[in-house]
Design an enzyme around this catalytic site. Structure first.
Site, short mmCIF file in Angstrom:
data_model
loop_
_atom_site.label_atom_id
_atom_site.label_comp_id
_atom_site.label_asym_id
_atom_site.label_seq_id
_atom_site.Cartn_x
_atom_site.Cartn_y
_atom_site.Cartn_z
N CYS A 33 35.23 11.72 57.80
CA CYS A 33 34.13 10.76 57.65
C CYS A 33 34.42 9.69 56.61
CB CYS A 33 32.84 11.49 57.30
SG CYS A 33 32.91 12.33 55.69
N LEU A 34 35.38 9.96 55.71
CA LEU A 34 35.72 9.09 54.58
C LEU A 34 34.55 9.09 53.58
CD1 LEU A 34 37.28 6.02 56.45
CD2 LEU A 34 38.33 8.24 55.96
N SER A 61 27.86 4.53 48.27
CA SER A 61 28.13 4.50 49.70
C SER A 61 28.89 3.24 50.09
CB SER A 61 26.82 4.53 50.48
OG SER A 61 27.05 4.26 51.85
N THR A 62 29.89 3.38 50.91
CA THR A 62 30.55 2.21 51.52
C THR A 62 30.09 2.08 52.97
OG1 THR A 62 32.49 2.39 50.10
CG2 THR A 62 32.78 1.20 52.17
N ARG A 63 30.42 3.09 53.78
CA ARG A 63 30.18 3.00 55.21
C ARG A 63 28.69 3.00 55.58
NH1 ARG A 63 35.06 4.56 54.03
NH2 ARG A 63 33.89 5.44 52.32
N SER A 84 32.09 17.11 46.98
CA SER A 84 31.06 16.18 47.42
C SER A 84 30.36 15.56 46.22
CB SER A 84 30.04 16.91 48.30
OG SER A 84 30.59 17.11 49.59
N ARG A 96 19.38 7.83 51.06
CA ARG A 96 20.48 8.71 50.66
C ARG A 96 20.08 9.39 49.36
NH1 ARG A 96 26.98 7.82 50.71
NH2 ARG A 96 26.48 8.19 52.89
N ARG A 103 30.29 4.01 62.83
CA ARG A 103 29.07 4.14 62.04
C ARG A 103 28.13 2.96 62.29
NH1 ARG A 103 28.61 7.32 57.62
NH2 ARG A 103 26.50 6.50 57.86
N ASP A 152 36.83 16.90 55.28
CA ASP A 152 36.07 15.99 54.41
C ASP A 152 36.53 16.32 53.00
OD1 ASP A 152 34.15 14.30 53.30
OD2 ASP A 152 32.45 15.63 53.66
N GLN A 176 26.39 10.15 60.59
CA GLN A 176 27.82 10.44 60.71
C GLN A 176 28.10 11.22 61.99
OE1 GLN A 176 30.28 9.47 58.34
NE2 GLN A 176 31.57 9.97 60.09
N HIS A 215 24.00 14.96 57.50
CA HIS A 215 24.44 13.56 57.61
C HIS A 215 24.39 13.14 59.08
CE1 HIS A 215 26.06 9.86 56.37
NE2 HIS A 215 27.27 10.19 55.98
N1 CP Z 1 31.07 8.55 55.61
C1 CP Z 1 30.18 8.04 54.73
O1 CP Z 1 28.99 8.32 54.75
O2 CP Z 1 30.73 7.19 53.82
P1 CP Z 1 29.96 6.49 52.62
O3 CP Z 1 29.65 7.56 51.61
O4 CP Z 1 30.95 5.48 52.08
O5 CP Z 1 28.71 5.87 53.13
N1 NVA Z 2 30.45 15.48 51.79
C1 NVA Z 2 30.52 14.16 51.21
C2 NVA Z 2 30.32 13.13 52.28
C3 NVA Z 2 30.34 11.72 51.84
C4 NVA Z 2 30.13 10.76 52.97
C5 NVA Z 2 29.49 14.03 50.10
O1 NVA Z 2 28.37 14.55 50.27
O2 NVA Z 2 29.79 13.45 49.08
#
Ligand code: CP
Ligand code: NVA
Length: 328
Positions: free
Chosen positions: A283-284, A57-59, A245, A108, A310, A241, A138, A135
Site C-alpha cells: 500500500c506504501l 498521508s501522501t496517497r 505502523s 484519518r 487510490r 506493509d 486501500q 483501511h
Molecule cells: N497507502 C496509504 O494510505 O498511504 P498514505 O499513508 O500515504 O496515505
Molecule cells: N499500516 C500502515 C499503513 C499506512 C498507509 C499504518 O497504519 O501506518
C-alpha cells in the site's frame, strides 16, 4: 434518514463491494479515454468535503483531494494542528459542527472508535481514511489492482470473477491486512497470513474476518501461519506493509528484531513456491526491510498502479456514499 458511512469493508455486501470496485474501474477507463461523463465533473459542485487527518498521508490525501476536485467539489484539508479533533473539544461536538457545514467527512485517526464516533453523530456520510483497525479505501484500490492484473474469464456480476486466487500476506497483522482479508473472504480469494508469533491477527478481528463468509456461496479461506514459505505456497499475489505502523514508532527496535526473516525477496518467493507469474503489492509507504528492491522495483511489482488506483477508489467511494447516498 441516518447517512450511510464507510468504516470498513465489513460494512459492505459482497455485491456492494464489487460494484465499488467495478465503478472505480469504469471511471478510470472513461477518464483515461477522455470520455469523462458529465456527472463526474458536476456531481459535487458547490459541496465541501472535510478531510480531517490526525496522521500523515501522501496517497490518501492526494487521491481524496483530487477525487473531490474531479467531482466538482471542494476538498477542505484539516490537519491535526488545524482543528480540535479529539483535542480540546469532544468528537461529538466536532462531528455535529463539521457535518452541519459539509457534505462528507473523510477522517484519518488513531483508535477506530474515533472515526466510529464521528460517524455516529454525523449528519453526513463519514469515510474512514485509515484507523488503527481498517483501511477500506486501500482495499477498494487493491481489488481494482488485482482485477486488472488477473482479468476474469468468468463475467460474474455478483463478484469480480477472482474465485480461486490466493493472496499471501507476509508481515505485520495490521489495519491494511484486516480490510484486505475481509475483501478476500467476500470475493472468494484465499488469503494466507504469515506473521511472527505475537504479531498475528487478534481474536476479535479474526472473528470479524471469518464472519465475512456469511451468506457468500464460495468464500475465500483465511490461513494463518508463522512461516512465510507456508503462506507463499501457490500464491498469485504476495503482499506486505510496513512493520511499524503510525503510532508504533516507540516499538521500532523490538519490531525490527521480531520481523527478521520476513523480508519479501525473490529467494523467499522461490523457496515458498509462489506461482510462476506471482505479483507483488504494497500500500506504501515502503521501507526496504519489508521488501527488497529486486521485488519492489521489478516487473512483478504492481505498487505504482496500486497507488494510482487510490484515486479511482476515492472517486468511486465518494460517488457511492456521497453522490448516491450509500446506494451502491
Ligand atoms: N497507502 C496509504 O494510505 O498511504 P498514505 O499513508 O500515504 O496515505
Ligand atoms: N499500516 C500502515 C499503513 C499506512 C498507509 C499504518 O497504519 O501506518
Amino acid at each position: 434518514p441516518a447517512p450511510r458511512h464507510l468504516m470498513s469493508i465489513s460494512d459492505l455486501q459482497p455485491s456492494e463491494f464489487s460494484s465499488l470496485v467495478r465503478n472505480a474501474a469504469a471511471r478510470k477507463q472513461a477518464v483515461k479515454a477522455g470520455q469523462a461523463p458529465v456527472s463526474l465533473t458536476t456531481s459535487l459542485t458547490g459541496q465541501t468535503v472535510a478531510m480531517m487527518f490526525s496522521k500523515r498521508s501522501t496517497r490518501t490525501r492526494v487521491s481524496t483531494e483530487a477525487a473531490v476536485t474531479m467531482l466538482g467539489g471542494h476538498p477542505m484539508f484539516l490537519g491535526k494542528d488545524d482543528i480540535q479533533l479529539g483535542v480540546n473539544e469532544s468528537l461529538y461536538d466536532t462531528s455535529v459542527v463539521i457535518s452541519s457545514m459539509t457534505s462528507c467527512m473523510v477522517a484519518r485517526v488513531g483508535p477506530h472508535s474515533d472515526v466510529a464516533n464521528l460517524a455516529k453523530h454525523s449528519s453526513v456520510p463519514v469515510i474512514n481514511a485509515l484507523s488503527d483497525d481498517f483501511h477500506p479505501l486501500q482495499t477498494i484500490a487493491d481489488f481494482l489492482t488485482i482485477h486488472e492484473a488477473f482479468p476474469s474469464s468468468k463475467g460474474s456480476n455478483a463478484g469480480l470473477g477472482l474465485n480461486g486466487l490466493k493472496v499471501a500476506w507476509v508481515g505485520d497483522s495490521n489495519n491494511v491486512l484486516f480490510d484486505l482479508a475481509i475483501g478476500c473472504v467476500k470475493m472468494g480469494v484465499d488469503i494466507a497470513v504469515a506473521s511472527p508469533k505475537g504479531y498475528g491477527i487478534p481474536d476479535s478481528m479474526k472473528q470479524l474476518i471469518l464472519s465475512a463468509a456469511d451468506g457468500v456461496s464460495s468464500p475465500g479461506k483465511l490461513i494463518e501461519t508463522t512461516v512465510p514459505e507456508e503462506a507463499i505456497k501457490n500464491a498469485d499475489v504476495l503482499v506486505t506493509d510496513t512493520w511499524i505502523s503510525m503510532g508504533q514508532e516507540s516499538e521500532k527496535k523490538k519490531r525490527l528484531d521480531a520481523f527478521a526473516g520476513y523480508q519479501i525477496t525473490n529467494d523467499l518467493a522461490k523457496r515458498g513456491g509462489a506461482k510462476e507469474g506471482w505479483k507483488f503489492m504494497h500500500c506504501l509507504p515502503r521501507h526496504p526491510e519489508e521488501v527488497a528492491d529486486e521485488v519492489f522495483y521489478s516487473p512483478r511489482s504492481l505498487v505504482f498502479p496500486e497507488a494510482e488506483n487510490r484515486l479511482w477508489a476515492a472517486v468511486s467511494a465518494l460517488e457511492g456514499f456521497v453522490v448516491n447516498k450509500g446506494q451502491l
